[in-house]
Design a protein around this motif. Structure first.
Motif, mmCIF file in Angstrom:
data_model
loop_
_atom_site.group_PDB
_atom_site.id
_atom_site.type_symbol
_atom_site.label_atom_id
_atom_site.label_comp_id
_atom_site.label_asym_id
_atom_site.label_seq_id
_atom_site.Cartn_x
_atom_site.Cartn_y
_atom_site.Cartn_z
ATOM 1 N N PHE A 57 0.416 -1.266 0.014
ATOM 2 C CA PHE A 57 -0.056 -0.007 0.067
ATOM 3 C C PHE A 57 0.803 1.197 0.255
ATOM 4 C CE2 PHE A 57 -2.682 -3.431 2.031
ATOM 5 C CZ PHE A 57 -3.752 -3.057 0.977
ATOM 6 N N MET A 112 0.415 3.930 9.211
ATOM 7 C CA MET A 112 -0.868 5.256 8.429
ATOM 8 C C MET A 112 -1.390 6.436 9.243
ATOM 9 S SD MET A 112 -2.598 1.424 9.925
ATOM 10 C CE MET A 112 -1.452 0.707 10.871
ATOM 11 N N THR A 113 -1.658 7.243 7.972
ATOM 12 C CA THR A 113 -2.039 8.273 8.269
ATOM 13 C C THR A 113 -3.599 8.030 7.678
ATOM 14 O OG1 THR A 113 -1.980 8.598 5.893
ATOM 15 C CG2 THR A 113 -0.005 9.261 7.712
ATOM 16 N N GLY A 114 -4.612 8.019 8.776
ATOM 17 C CA GLY A 114 -5.700 8.631 8.775
ATOM 18 C C GLY A 114 -6.315 9.563 9.832
ATOM 19 N N GLY A 115 -7.975 8.926 9.583
ATOM 20 C CA GLY A 115 -7.829 10.417 11.247
ATOM 21 C C GLY A 115 -8.640 11.724 10.161
ATOM 22 N N GLU A 131 -6.001 6.174 0.290
ATOM 23 C CA GLU A 131 -6.127 4.971 -0.143
ATOM 24 C C GLU A 131 -6.287 4.196 1.126
ATOM 25 O OE1 GLU A 131 -1.995 3.619 -1.692
ATOM 26 O OE2 GLU A 131 -2.368 1.764 -1.619
ATOM 27 N N HIS A 132 -6.871 3.037 1.409
ATOM 28 C CA HIS A 132 -6.873 1.977 2.000
ATOM 29 C C HIS A 132 -7.023 0.826 2.388
ATOM 30 C CE1 HIS A 132 -11.621 0.732 1.770
ATOM 31 N NE2 HIS A 132 -10.853 1.430 0.417
ATOM 32 N N TYR A 133 -6.794 -0.310 2.838
ATOM 33 C CA TYR A 133 -6.812 -1.544 2.988
ATOM 34 C C TYR A 133 -8.120 -2.344 3.068
ATOM 35 C CZ TYR A 133 -4.947 -6.480 4.160
ATOM 36 O OH TYR A 133 -4.203 -7.476 4.136
ATOM 37 N N LYS A 153 -6.084 7.170 13.729
ATOM 38 C CA LYS A 153 -5.399 7.938 12.377
ATOM 39 C C LYS A 153 -3.974 7.505 12.745
ATOM 40 C CE LYS A 153 -4.457 12.978 13.058
ATOM 41 N NZ LYS A 153 -4.816 13.712 12.184
ATOM 42 N N SER A 154 -3.616 6.180 13.667
ATOM 43 C CA SER A 154 -3.136 5.577 13.578
ATOM 44 C C SER A 154 -2.714 3.784 13.873
ATOM 45 C CB SER A 154 -1.907 5.472 15.013
ATOM 46 O OG SER A 154 -1.785 7.249 15.263
ATOM 47 N N ALA A 162 -5.818 2.519 12.229
ATOM 48 C CA ALA A 162 -6.287 2.214 11.324
ATOM 49 C C ALA A 162 -6.103 2.373 9.778
ATOM 50 C CB ALA A 162 -8.059 3.462 10.687
ATOM 51 N N PHE A 206 -5.172 3.849 6.684
ATOM 52 C CA PHE A 206 -5.480 4.332 5.975
ATOM 53 C C PHE A 206 -4.089 5.515 5.678
ATOM 54 C CE2 PHE A 206 -9.816 4.426 7.264
ATOM 55 C CZ PHE A 206 -10.685 4.350 6.141
ATOM 56 N N TRP A 207 -4.089 6.110 3.765
ATOM 57 C CA TRP A 207 -2.864 6.354 4.267
ATOM 58 C C TRP A 207 -2.956 7.680 2.989
ATOM 59 C CZ3 TRP A 207 -3.394 1.672 3.520
ATOM 60 C CH2 TRP A 207 -2.559 0.827 4.592
ATOM 61 N N LYS A 208 -2.843 8.931 3.449
ATOM 62 C CA LYS A 208 -3.117 9.981 2.801
ATOM 63 C C LYS A 208 -1.654 11.072 1.517
ATOM 64 C CE LYS A 208 -5.873 12.094 6.122
ATOM 65 N NZ LYS A 208 -5.467 12.159 7.603
ATOM 66 N N LYS A 209 -2.408 11.488 0.351
ATOM 67 C CA LYS A 209 -1.677 11.430 -0.367
ATOM 68 C C LYS A 209 -1.864 12.974 -0.859
ATOM 69 C CE LYS A 209 0.644 10.100 -4.767
ATOM 70 N NZ LYS A 209 0.360 9.522 -5.439
ATOM 71 N N TRP A 211 3.424 11.819 -0.209
ATOM 72 C CA TRP A 211 2.321 10.840 1.427
ATOM 73 C C TRP A 211 2.574 11.995 2.610
ATOM 74 C CZ3 TRP A 211 -0.974 7.378 -0.652
ATOM 75 C CH2 TRP A 211 -0.653 6.339 -1.299
ATOM 76 N N VAL A 212 1.488 12.000 2.834
ATOM 77 C CA VAL A 212 2.114 12.512 4.436
ATOM 78 C C VAL A 212 2.359 11.780 5.145
ATOM 79 C CG1 VAL A 212 0.498 13.417 5.820
ATOM 80 C CG2 VAL A 212 -0.400 13.572 3.785
ATOM 81 N N ALA A 213 3.342 12.054 6.105
ATOM 82 C CA ALA A 213 4.653 11.263 6.763
ATOM 83 C C ALA A 213 3.743 11.508 8.430
ATOM 84 C CB ALA A 213 5.653 12.351 6.928
ATOM 85 N N ALA A 214 3.260 10.105 8.409
ATOM 86 C CA ALA A 214 3.012 9.621 9.872
ATOM 87 C C ALA A 214 3.797 10.609 10.544
ATOM 88 C CB ALA A 214 3.259 8.188 10.549
#
Lengths: 82, 146
Positions: A7, A79-82, B49-51, B115-116, B118, B120-123, B132-135
């Motif tokens: 991913f 991961m970077t959700g929320g 993006e998600h899984y 946020k940490s 689940a 999901f990944w933000k671009k 890509w947004v870094a954690a």
């Protein structure tokens, strides 16, 4: 045989979202070693596993986890959700 | 308990209108909505993006934990994925409890974990390119308080 999913930037760097991998790797780390030996794209994607997370059958796990009985392995950045 | 992972927008008013009204023991409802913001002035859109499969599973696990820990009467999580424009809602959580402290805390717990934990990944799609947004370490640190 295991289904391997990628991913975010890991997917982009390797170039495919998923693939079936023929492996006898005992642990996630062993699988990573096998994948890195395949091709420079894999080598680059897995160069720093501290920047990666792994899920086994859709549960977060670790690189030292055994692969026995696992059907789906996923590699992704934090991961970077929320 | 309701969990939804979807591309389409959600109707905040409709979702909250009947939320937490099922019993006589709800004294507090807290809602939170996350919105795409543009810090740089250069953002065109955010792509999430998600899984599939793991996302629903991870959110359900986190929400069930919140339900038990704060004895919630109800909880709701809606999280979008796909391409979202600046100003669009990304996600919402709602919690219903007897007292406000539980409702607020459970909502914060849900947000910190989504946020940490689940997948999901933000671009960011900027006029100047994509990234890509870094954690953030702060997001990981936020989990320690729970």
């Amino acid at each position: 045989m295991v289904e391997v999913l990628y991913f975010a930037w890991v997917r982009e760097r390797i170039g495919v979202p998923r693939e079936t991998v023929e492996t006898s790797a005992r642990t996630v780390a062993d699988l990573v070693t096998e994948l890195r030996a395949r091709d420079p794209r894999y080598d680059a994607a897995f160069a720093d596993t501290s920047a990666l997370r792994v899920a086994l059958d859709q549960d977060l796990s670790g690189f030292d986890a055994p692969l026995e009985g696992v059907r789906e392995v996923a590699f992704f950045p934090p991961m970077t959700g929320g | 308990m309701k969990i939804a992972v979807q591309t389409e927008p959600f109707d905040f008013a409709a979702e909250t209108a009947s939320f937490g009204t099922g019993g006589n023991n709800v004294g507090a409802v807290v809602t939170f909505t996350g919105i795409v913001r543009d810090d740089s002035g250069d953002l065109e859109a955010l792509e999430l993006e998600h899984y599939p499969g793991m996302t629903e599973r991870a959110i359900a696990k986190i929400t069930e934990e919140a339900m038990t820990r704060w004895e919630l009467a109800d909880a709701l999580v809606i999280h979008r994925h796909g391409r979202l424009a600046v100003g669009e809602p990304i996600m919402m959580v709602a919690t219903a409890a007897r007292h406000r402290v539980a409702a607020f805390e459970a909502a914060e717990f849900l947000m910190d974990y989504l946020k940490s934990r689940a997948p999901f990944w933000k671009k960011e799609h900027m006029r100047s390119g994509t990234a890509w947004v870094a954690a953030k370490d702060a997001d990981e640190d936020a989990l320690k308080r729970w």
